[in-house]
Design a protein around this motif. Structure first.
Motif, PDB file in Angstrom:
ATOM      1  N   ILE A  95       4.414  -5.195   4.326  1.00  0.00           N
ATOM      2  CA  ILE A  95       3.094  -5.319   3.686  1.00  0.00           C
ATOM      3  C   ILE A  95       2.031  -5.845   4.666  1.00  0.00           C
ATOM      4  O   ILE A  95       0.872  -5.488   4.562  1.00  0.00           O
ATOM      5  CB  ILE A  95       3.165  -6.199   2.428  1.00  0.00           C
ATOM      6  CG1 ILE A  95       1.810  -6.267   1.731  1.00  0.00           C
ATOM      7  CG2 ILE A  95       3.633  -7.613   2.732  1.00  0.00           C
ATOM      8  CD1 ILE A  95       1.832  -5.885   0.307  1.00  0.00           C
ATOM      9  N   ALA A  96       2.465  -6.679   5.633  1.00  0.00           N
ATOM     10  CA  ALA A  96       1.501  -7.247   6.594  1.00  0.00           C
ATOM     11  C   ALA A  96       2.081  -7.127   7.996  1.00  0.00           C
ATOM     12  O   ALA A  96       3.276  -7.315   8.183  1.00  0.00           O
ATOM     13  CB  ALA A  96       1.215  -8.711   6.261  1.00  0.00           C
TER      14      ALA A  96
ATOM     15  N   GLU B  23      -2.053  -0.265   3.766  1.00  0.00           N
ATOM     16  CA  GLU B  23      -2.730   0.411   2.649  1.00  0.00           C
ATOM     17  C   GLU B  23      -1.692   0.941   1.675  1.00  0.00           C
ATOM     18  O   GLU B  23      -1.974   1.187   0.505  1.00  0.00           O
ATOM     19  CB  GLU B  23      -3.567   1.576   3.182  1.00  0.00           C
ATOM     20  CG  GLU B  23      -4.554   1.128   4.237  1.00  0.00           C
ATOM     21  CD  GLU B  23      -5.910   1.796   4.076  1.00  0.00           C
ATOM     22  OE1 GLU B  23      -6.065   2.594   3.135  1.00  0.00           O
ATOM     23  OE2 GLU B  23      -6.795   1.487   4.895  1.00  0.00           O
ATOM     24  N   HIS B  24      -0.497   1.116   2.182  1.00  0.00           N
ATOM     25  CA  HIS B  24       0.549   1.759   1.406  1.00  0.00           C
ATOM     26  C   HIS B  24       1.855   1.317   2.042  1.00  0.00           C
ATOM     27  O   HIS B  24       2.026   1.435   3.262  1.00  0.00           O
ATOM     28  CB  HIS B  24       0.367   3.282   1.550  1.00  0.00           C
ATOM     29  CG  HIS B  24       1.370   4.100   0.826  1.00  0.00           C
ATOM     30  ND1 HIS B  24       2.639   4.316   1.324  1.00  0.00           N
ATOM     31  CD2 HIS B  24       1.305   4.745  -0.359  1.00  0.00           C
ATOM     32  CE1 HIS B  24       3.313   5.078   0.467  1.00  0.00           C
ATOM     33  NE2 HIS B  24       2.524   5.352  -0.563  1.00  0.00           N
TER      34      HIS B  24
ATOM     35  N   PRO C 156      -2.030  -1.759  -2.102  1.00  0.00           N
ATOM     36  CA  PRO C 156      -3.086  -2.692  -2.511  1.00  0.00           C
ATOM     37  C   PRO C 156      -4.471  -2.121  -2.184  1.00  0.00           C
ATOM     38  O   PRO C 156      -4.705  -1.712  -1.044  1.00  0.00           O
ATOM     39  CB  PRO C 156      -2.801  -3.959  -1.686  1.00  0.00           C
ATOM     40  CG  PRO C 156      -1.882  -3.543  -0.588  1.00  0.00           C
ATOM     41  CD  PRO C 156      -1.196  -2.289  -1.006  1.00  0.00           C
ATOM     42  N   SER C 157      -5.345  -2.085  -3.170  1.00  0.00           N
ATOM     43  CA  SER C 157      -6.682  -1.536  -2.921  1.00  0.00           C
ATOM     44  C   SER C 157      -7.427  -2.471  -1.981  1.00  0.00           C
ATOM     45  O   SER C 157      -7.173  -3.671  -1.938  1.00  0.00           O
ATOM     46  CB  SER C 157      -7.447  -1.406  -4.241  1.00  0.00           C
ATOM     47  OG  SER C 157      -7.906  -2.686  -4.643  1.00  0.00           O
ATOM     48  N   ARG C 158      -8.366  -1.891  -1.214  1.00  0.00           N
ATOM     49  CA  ARG C 158      -9.135  -2.705  -0.267  1.00  0.00           C
ATOM     50  C   ARG C 158      -9.991  -3.733  -1.011  1.00  0.00           C
ATOM     51  O   ARG C 158     -10.255  -4.826  -0.506  1.00  0.00           O
ATOM     52  CB  ARG C 158     -10.008  -1.819   0.628  1.00  0.00           C
ATOM     53  CG  ARG C 158      -9.215  -0.900   1.548  1.00  0.00           C
ATOM     54  CD  ARG C 158      -8.253  -1.626   2.491  1.00  0.00           C
ATOM     55  NE  ARG C 158      -6.876  -1.667   2.002  1.00  0.00           N
ATOM     56  CZ  ARG C 158      -5.840  -2.179   2.674  1.00  0.00           C
ATOM     57  NH1 ARG C 158      -6.033  -2.688   3.884  1.00  0.00           N
ATOM     58  NH2 ARG C 158      -4.637  -2.199   2.155  1.00  0.00           N
TER      59      ARG C 158
ATOM     60  N   ILE D 211       0.208 -10.924   0.443  1.00  0.00           N
ATOM     61  CA  ILE D 211      -1.047 -10.481   1.067  1.00  0.00           C
ATOM     62  C   ILE D 211      -1.835 -11.679   1.577  1.00  0.00           C
ATOM     63  O   ILE D 211      -2.366 -11.674   2.694  1.00  0.00           O
ATOM     64  CB  ILE D 211      -1.898  -9.658   0.065  1.00  0.00           C
ATOM     65  CG1 ILE D 211      -1.176  -8.350  -0.286  1.00  0.00           C
ATOM     66  CG2 ILE D 211      -3.298  -9.384   0.640  1.00  0.00           C
ATOM     67  CD1 ILE D 211      -1.854  -7.538  -1.387  1.00  0.00           C
ATOM     68  N   ARG D 212      -1.887 -12.740   0.781  1.00  0.00           N
ATOM     69  CA  ARG D 212      -2.640 -13.927   1.210  1.00  0.00           C
ATOM     70  C   ARG D 212      -2.009 -14.561   2.456  1.00  0.00           C
ATOM     71  O   ARG D 212      -2.710 -15.011   3.363  1.00  0.00           O
ATOM     72  CB  ARG D 212      -2.756 -14.927   0.063  1.00  0.00           C
ATOM     73  CG  ARG D 212      -3.641 -14.372  -1.071  1.00  0.00           C
ATOM     74  CD  ARG D 212      -3.749 -15.323  -2.251  1.00  0.00           C
ATOM     75  NE  ARG D 212      -4.495 -16.517  -1.920  1.00  0.00           N
ATOM     76  CZ  ARG D 212      -4.048 -17.755  -2.050  1.00  0.00           C
ATOM     77  NH1 ARG D 212      -2.828 -17.967  -2.510  1.00  0.00           N
ATOM     78  NH2 ARG D 212      -4.801 -18.775  -1.739  1.00  0.00           N
TER      79      ARG D 212
END
Ligand code: ADP
Ligand code: MG
Ligand code: ZN
Length: 504
Positions: free
Chosen positions: A113-114, A86-87, A311-313, A74-75
Motif C-alpha cells: 500500500i505504501a 493507487e491500486h 484508495p482515492s486521491r 495509509i497514514r
C-alpha cells in the motif's frame, strides 16, 4: 550455543568492515476488530474466545478488509513520506505453521500500500548530534498469526515440550510491516542508528494514534538484518535476519553482536550463511535459526477472495491533513518552549516522558517541576515495577497538584516527595494523601515558635555560637526543629524564627 572463540571487538571490526543494516518492523494496529473479520482484538481474553470461521480459516469463510486498518496503513505511509499506491492487492503467502490455521497468511507482496519513503533519526556522537536519512522500502498490510504455547519443557520452547496449545485470538489482528532500504552509515554509529530508528518509529506510530506500539507486549516487533562488507567497498555482503528483537536496548545489542560475530566468521575464512537467527536477551548473543526461505518458497499469488484496495486521491489527501507534527519537529519545539538543554531533553525523550510533562504543564505545573517528578520519583517507581511511566499510578493532574501545593507553601520538597510516594502507592489523590498522612506544613506560628524555643534551649552551646556570629551553626538548630515537626516545617521560616530570637 555459546560462542566458542572470543569475538573481535566492535572497534576492531569497524576498522576493517562496513556494516549494512535493514530493519523490518511489525506493528499491531490498535483497531477494535481484526483485519478481515469482526472478531475483537482485545488483549488477554480467554484463549480461542475471539475467533470466527474467517480467522480460523474454516472452508468457505470469506474475508472482508477492515477500513480503519487501511486508513492507518495509509497514514503510516504518509508519515514516512511514502508514495501511496493507487491500486494494490493482497497476496497469499503460503506456508504451514500450526498457529496459522489457513496455512497461508494474507499479506501484500509486490503491491504494498505504501512504498519509497524516508524518515530521519538523530543520534548522539562525539561530535554532537548527527541526523541520518533512512530510506523506507515499503509498508504493507498483513494479518498476525495465533500463538503457540509449548508445555512441559524447561524453556517454553518446542524442544523438550510434551505438547503444545494453540490460541487463535491473535490470528487475524492487523499488522503493518515497515521495511527500510539498506542502511549504510558511519560504522561506529550503526547500532545506535538502528535503535534510534526503531525508537523514532515507535514515537511516530504513537503520535499517529494507530497503536500503543508497546514492544514488551509484542505490539511492535523488530527483525534486524545485518551484513558486512570490507571497508570502502560497495557490493553488499550476505545478511542474516535476527528475529523478534523486542526492546530498544536489544536492537542495539543484537546489531552489535551480529556485526562482531559475522566478522569472526569472515576472519576465519568462512562465509556468512543467509539465515534467520534467534536473539537471546540473557546472553546477548544470537544463534542460528532456519535457513532463509526465498520468496518462491512461499508461492505468493494474489488473494482471490479480496478485491484490490484503491484508495482515492481525495481520501489520501484528506488523511494527509490528519498527520501529527513530526516527532523531531515536535521535540525541538517543546525543548524551546520548556527551556531544556539538549541533555535534559534527551533524558526526557529517552524516559518517554515528553507527553506526560506536556500534560502536567497543561494542568498548571511549570516545566522544571514537571520534569523533576517524572524523571525522578516516578521513573524510579515505574522501573522497580517494570511498568511504563504512564502506568506508574500517578497522573499529570496529580503531579501538577503537588507542584501547586509546593508553590502555595502547603508542602515543602520533603513532604511533597512523601505525597507523591503515597499517590504512587495507591493511597489516593495528593489532597487525600496529605489529609490521611497528616503531611501539611506546620505553618502555625505558635507551634513553630515553641519548637524553635525548645531547640534553642536544648543546644545552648550552639545558640551561643550563632549569637557570636557563626552562621554555619544554624543548620543544627533547623535540623532539630525539622525533627521535632517530623519534617513538616518550612525550613526557610524556621531559619528566620531562630535568627529573630537569637539576634534580639
Ligand atoms: P525478507 O522478506 O527476506 O525478510 P525483506 O525485503 O522483507 O526481505 O527485508 C530485508 C531487509 O534487509 C530490508 O530492510 C533490506 O533493506 C535489508 N537488506 C537487504 N539486503 C541486505 C544486505 N545485504 N545487508 C543488510 N541488509 C539488507
Ligand atoms: Mg521480511
Ligand atoms: Zn474472526
Amino acid at each position: 550455543m555459546p560462542t566458542a572463540v572470543a569475538l573481535p571487538s566492535f572497534s576492531d571490526v569497524i576498522a576493517r568492515f562496513d556494516p549494512v543494516m535493514g530493519m523490518e518492523v511489525h506493528v499491531e494496529l490498535g483497531t477494535i476488530t481484526k483485519m478481515f473479520c469482526g472478531c475483537s482484538t482485545e488483549f488477554g481474553g480467554e484463549p480461542n474466545s475471539q475467533v470466527c470461521p474467517t480467522c480460523l480459516g474454516l472452508p468457505g469463510a470469506l474475508p472482508a478488509v477492515n477500513q480503519t486498518a487501511v486508513e492507518s496503513a495509509i497514514r503510516i505511509g504518509l508519515a514516512l513520506n511514502c508514495q501511496i499506491a493507487e491500486h494494490c492487492r493482497f497476496a497469499r503467502k503460503n506456508y504451514f505453521y500450526p498457529d496459522m490455521p489457513k496455512n497461508f497468511q494474507i499479506s501484500q507482496y509486490d503491491e504494498p500500500i505504501a512504498y519509497d519513503g524516508w524518515t530521519e533519526v538523530t543520534v548522539d556522537t562525539e561530535d554532537g548530534p548527527r541526523t541520518v536519512h533512512i530510506g523506507i522500502e515499503r509498508a504493507h498490510m498483513e494479518e498476525d498469526t495465533g500463538k503457540s504455547l509449548h508445555v512441559g519443557g524447561a524453556t517454553g520452547r518446542i524442544h523438550g515440550a510434551s505438547h503444545s496449545l494453540l490460541d487463535y485470538n491473535r490470528a487475524g489482528i492487523p499488522l503493518i510491516e515497515i521495511v527500510t532500504k539498506p542502511i549504510e552509515v558511519e560504522p561506529e554509529i550503526a547500532p545506535a542508528v538502528a535503535r534510534a530508528y526503531v525508537s523514532g518509529l515507535r514515537d511516530l506510530i504513537r503520535a499517529l494514534g494507530v497503536s500503543d506500539a508497546r514492544m514488551e507486549l509484542g505490539q511492535m516487533r523488530c527483525d534486524a538484518n545485518v551484513s558486512l562488507k570490507p571497508s570502502g567497498t560497495t557490493t553488499l555482503g550476505t545478511r542474516t535476519e535476527t528475529k523478534n528483537v523486542n526492546s530498544l536496548r536489544s536492537v542495539e545489542r543484537a546489531v552489535t553482536f551480529e556485526i562482531r560475530r559475522q566478522a569472526s566468521v569472515l576472519d576465519a575464512g568462512e562465509t556468512v550463511i543467509q539465515e534467520t537467527r534467534h536473539w537471546h536477551e540473557d546472553t546477548g548473543e544470537t544463534t542460528s535459526g532456519r535457513v532463509k526461505e526465498e520468496a518462491e518458497d512461499y508461492r505468493y499469488f494474489p488473494e482471490p477472495d479480496l478485491v484490490p484496495v484503491a484508495p482515492s486521491r481525495d481520501w489520501v489527501d484528506q488523511l494527509r491533513t490528519t498527520l501529527p507534527e513530526p516527532p523531531a519537529a515536535r521535540r525541538a519545539r517543546l525543548q524551546q518552549e520548556w527551556n531544556f538543554t539538549d541533555l535534559e531533553m534527551r533524558d526526557v525523550v529517552n524516559a518517554g516522558a515528553a507527553e506526560l510533562i506536556e500534560e502536567t504543564i497543561v494542568a498548571g505545573s511549570d516545566a522544571a517541576g514537571a520534569k523533576k517528578w517524572w524523571l525522578g520519583e516516578i521513573s524510579r517507581t515505574a522501573n522497580e515495577r517494570g511498568a511504563p511511566l504512564d502506568a506508574a499510578g500517578i497522573t499529570p493532574v496529580d503531579v501538577a497538584r503537588v507542584e501547586t501545593l509546593i508553590k502555595e507553601g502547603a508542602l515543602n520538597d520533603k513532604l511533597a516527595r512523601q505525597v507523591v510516594e503515597g499517590v504512587l502507592a495507591g493511597e489516593g489523590s495528593p489532597d487525600q494523601v496529605v489529609e490521611a498522612r497528616g503531611l501539611a506544613i506546620v505553618s502555625d506560628e505558635s507551634a513553630l515558635g515553641t519548637a524553635v524555643d525548645e531547640a534553642i534551649a536544648g543546644q545552648p552551646d550552639v545558640a551561643e555560637k550563632i549569637r557570636g556570629g557563626n552562621m554555619g551553626a544554624v543548620g543544627a538548630l533547623i535540623g532539630a526543629v525539622m525533627k521535632a515537626t517530623r519534617g513538616q516545617a518550612d525550613a526557610k521560616r524556621v531559619r528566620e524564627l531562630i535568627l529573630e530570637r537569637l539576634n534580639s
